[in-house]
Scaffold this motif. Structure first.
Motif, PDB file in Angstrom:
ATOM      1  N   HIS A  21     -47.200  -9.770  29.527  1.00  0.00           N
ATOM      2  CA  HIS A  21     -48.401 -10.422  29.400  1.00  0.00           C
ATOM      3  C   HIS A  21     -48.344 -11.603  28.163  1.00  0.00           C
ATOM      4  O   HIS A  21     -49.207 -11.990  27.723  1.00  0.00           O
ATOM      5  N   GLY A  22     -47.082 -11.548  27.798  1.00  0.00           N
ATOM      6  CA  GLY A  22     -46.713 -12.844  26.856  1.00  0.00           C
ATOM      7  C   GLY A  22     -47.129 -12.392  25.458  1.00  0.00           C
ATOM      8  O   GLY A  22     -47.138 -13.052  24.555  1.00  0.00           O
ATOM      9  N   TYR A  23     -47.483 -10.951  25.053  1.00  0.00           N
ATOM     10  CA  TYR A  23     -47.656 -10.498  23.758  1.00  0.00           C
ATOM     11  C   TYR A  23     -46.364 -10.321  22.971  1.00  0.00           C
ATOM     12  O   TYR A  23     -45.517  -9.543  23.526  1.00  0.00           O
ATOM     13  N   ILE A  24     -46.443 -10.217  21.804  1.00  0.00           N
ATOM     14  CA  ILE A  24     -45.257  -9.972  20.998  1.00  0.00           C
ATOM     15  C   ILE A  24     -45.134  -8.599  20.534  1.00  0.00           C
ATOM     16  O   ILE A  24     -46.294  -8.031  20.325  1.00  0.00           O
ATOM     17  N   VAL A  25     -44.090  -7.860  20.875  1.00  0.00           N
ATOM     18  CA  VAL A  25     -43.695  -6.671  20.582  1.00  0.00           C
ATOM     19  C   VAL A  25     -42.887  -6.332  19.462  1.00  0.00           C
ATOM     20  O   VAL A  25     -41.723  -6.846  19.409  1.00  0.00           O
ATOM     21  N   TYR A  62     -56.358 -22.847  23.839  1.00  0.00           N
ATOM     22  CA  TYR A  62     -55.869 -21.042  24.348  1.00  0.00           C
ATOM     23  C   TYR A  62     -55.096 -21.081  25.335  1.00  0.00           C
ATOM     24  O   TYR A  62     -54.742 -21.985  26.099  1.00  0.00           O
ATOM     25  N   ARG A  63     -54.389 -19.758  25.492  1.00  0.00           N
ATOM     26  CA  ARG A  63     -53.489 -19.559  26.120  1.00  0.00           C
ATOM     27  C   ARG A  63     -53.981 -19.197  27.693  1.00  0.00           C
ATOM     28  O   ARG A  63     -54.863 -18.175  27.879  1.00  0.00           O
ATOM     29  N   ASP A  64     -53.935 -19.971  28.829  1.00  0.00           N
ATOM     30  CA  ASP A  64     -54.042 -19.363  30.047  1.00  0.00           C
ATOM     31  C   ASP A  64     -53.300 -17.758  30.436  1.00  0.00           C
ATOM     32  O   ASP A  64     -52.177 -18.101  30.290  1.00  0.00           O
ATOM     33  N   PRO A  97     -50.892 -18.314  13.449  1.00  0.00           N
ATOM     34  CA  PRO A  97     -50.187 -16.985  12.987  1.00  0.00           C
ATOM     35  C   PRO A  97     -49.347 -16.432  14.014  1.00  0.00           C
ATOM     36  O   PRO A  97     -48.402 -15.683  13.741  1.00  0.00           O
ATOM     37  N   MET A  98     -49.519 -16.918  15.338  1.00  0.00           N
ATOM     38  CA  MET A  98     -48.799 -16.326  16.461  1.00  0.00           C
ATOM     39  C   MET A  98     -48.020 -17.276  17.057  1.00  0.00           C
ATOM     40  O   MET A  98     -48.420 -18.345  17.516  1.00  0.00           O
ATOM     41  N   LEU A  99     -46.570 -17.081  17.200  1.00  0.00           N
ATOM     42  CA  LEU A  99     -45.575 -17.834  17.839  1.00  0.00           C
ATOM     43  C   LEU A  99     -44.952 -17.101  18.852  1.00  0.00           C
ATOM     44  O   LEU A  99     -44.232 -16.161  18.798  1.00  0.00           O
ATOM     45  N   ALA A 100     -45.573 -16.963  20.138  1.00  0.00           N
ATOM     46  CA  ALA A 100     -44.913 -16.087  21.207  1.00  0.00           C
ATOM     47  C   ALA A 100     -44.362 -16.934  22.147  1.00  0.00           C
ATOM     48  O   ALA A 100     -43.076 -16.857  21.877  1.00  0.00           O
ATOM     49  N   THR A 101     -44.735 -17.208  23.310  1.00  0.00           N
ATOM     50  CA  THR A 101     -44.060 -18.193  24.104  1.00  0.00           C
ATOM     51  C   THR A 101     -43.605 -19.559  23.356  1.00  0.00           C
ATOM     52  O   THR A 101     -42.648 -20.103  23.879  1.00  0.00           O
ATOM     53  N   LEU A 109     -49.091  -7.381  16.715  1.00  0.00           N
ATOM     54  CA  LEU A 109     -49.890  -7.043  16.188  1.00  0.00           C
ATOM     55  C   LEU A 109     -51.469  -7.104  16.841  1.00  0.00           C
ATOM     56  O   LEU A 109     -52.360  -6.854  16.386  1.00  0.00           O
ATOM     57  N   GLY A 110     -51.086  -7.405  18.154  1.00  0.00           N
ATOM     58  CA  GLY A 110     -52.143  -7.588  19.051  1.00  0.00           C
ATOM     59  C   GLY A 110     -52.828  -8.906  19.209  1.00  0.00           C
ATOM     60  O   GLY A 110     -51.885  -9.929  18.908  1.00  0.00           O
ATOM     61  N   ASP A 111     -54.037  -9.107  19.558  1.00  0.00           N
ATOM     62  CA  ASP A 111     -54.609 -10.741  19.559  1.00  0.00           C
ATOM     63  C   ASP A 111     -54.984 -11.110  18.130  1.00  0.00           C
ATOM     64  O   ASP A 111     -55.837 -10.579  17.744  1.00  0.00           O
ATOM     65  N   ALA A 112     -54.224 -11.822  17.754  1.00  0.00           N
ATOM     66  CA  ALA A 112     -54.658 -12.317  16.292  1.00  0.00           C
ATOM     67  C   ALA A 112     -56.044 -12.772  16.273  1.00  0.00           C
ATOM     68  O   ALA A 112     -56.857 -12.418  15.213  1.00  0.00           O
ATOM     69  N   GLY A 113     -56.564 -13.850  17.341  1.00  0.00           N
ATOM     70  CA  GLY A 113     -57.608 -14.401  17.076  1.00  0.00           C
ATOM     71  C   GLY A 113     -58.855 -13.197  17.320  1.00  0.00           C
ATOM     72  O   GLY A 113     -59.911 -13.264  16.520  1.00  0.00           O
ATOM     73  N   ASP A 114     -58.610 -12.320  18.067  1.00  0.00           N
ATOM     74  CA  ASP A 114     -59.693 -11.340  18.299  1.00  0.00           C
ATOM     75  C   ASP A 114     -59.730 -10.384  17.309  1.00  0.00           C
ATOM     76  O   ASP A 114     -60.897 -10.052  16.981  1.00  0.00           O
TER      77      ASP A 114
END
Ligand SMILES: O=P(O)(O)OC[C@H]1O[C@H](OP(=O)(O)OP(=O)(O)O)[C@H](O)[C@@H]1O
Ligand SMILES: O=c1cc[nH]c(=O)[nH]1
Ligand SMILES: [Mg+2]
Length: 215
Positions: free
Chosen positions: A197-201, A109-111, A138-142, A204-209
């Protein structure tokens, strides 16, 4: 399928069907059921591209008409590695078309404060060093989670690795390619940037949630 930013190690799966499904996933009103189903469908389409260059060998078979030589998959066997939690959404779709693949899990998980990946689970097949690993998130952010997941797979002795994401940020691609230049990245889209906050712009938001309905 095109090469991203002139880097042959980053493959953009820009098929219209994939793009259409991804657009529905991005919409904030898409339900958990819809999100999950679409991620599974896109996973199958991504698998088709990821496996495009795997070698085949000719084997002798008998059809009802005659004996002939026909191709079958050859070479290294596969291991799908899901980065928990959201990787499981890609995993289920991939297993639909690769039902015999071995499966490993890396729990990360991402701190939220540091954006560093924190490991909480690791289980990989013992013979992963003899397999080609396809790491799924699914998400490659930082890129911190992707680098940590690939580190674990390499530490287990695996030397043939591909990374599959649905959606990437340019920052994440750069970080993963720098840390692991031998790992080819497959992604359906590269978005604009990361927010504070390190979210992709736009993302699609938080993929896990969204996949598990936890928010
Ligand atoms: O590239 P990064 O900046 O590391 O971000 C990407 C990670 O963030 C998400 O996981 P998250 O920490 O939300 O865990 P979850 O899948 O359990 O929701 C996502 O599934 C990636 O693993
Ligand atoms: O936009 C993002 C970034 C990291 N993890 C997610 O689930 N979404
Ligand atoms: Mg999450």
């Amino acid at each position: 399928m095109t090469v991203y930013a002139g880097d042959p190690g980053v493959i953009l799966v820009d098929h219209p069907l994939v793009q259409h499904k991804l657009t529905i996933m991005r919409k904030k009103e898409t339900s958990t059921l819809g999100f999950r189903r679409l991620l599974g469908e896109i996973a199958m389409l991504l698998a088709y591209e990821v496996l495009r260059d795997v070698p085949t060998e000719l084997v002798e078979i008998e059809t009802p008409i005659k004996t002939c030589m026909m191709p079958q998959l050859a070479g290294k066997k596969l291991c799908l590695v899901s980065v928990l939690r959201a990787g499981d959404g890609l995993l289920s779709g991939m297993l639909d078309i690769l039902p015999a693949a071995r499966v490993g899990h890396v729990g990360l998980y991402r701190d939220p404060a540091t954006l560093q990946a924190v490991e909480y689970f690791l289980k990989l097949p013992r013979d992963i060093d003899e397999r080609m690993a396809i790491v799924l998130d699914p998400m490659l952010a930082t890129g911190n989670s992707a680098v940590a997941a690939v580190n674990k797979v390499k530490q287990a002795g695996c030397s043939s690795i591909k990374f599959v994401s649905l959606l990437s940020a340019p920052e994440g691609i750069a970080t993963l390619r720098k840390a692991h230049p031998d790992v080819t990245v497959y992604t359906a889209a590269v978005d604009e940037c990361l927010n504070d906050h390190g979210y992709i712009v736009p993302g699609l938001g938080d993929a896990g949630d969204r996949l598990f309905g936890t928010k």
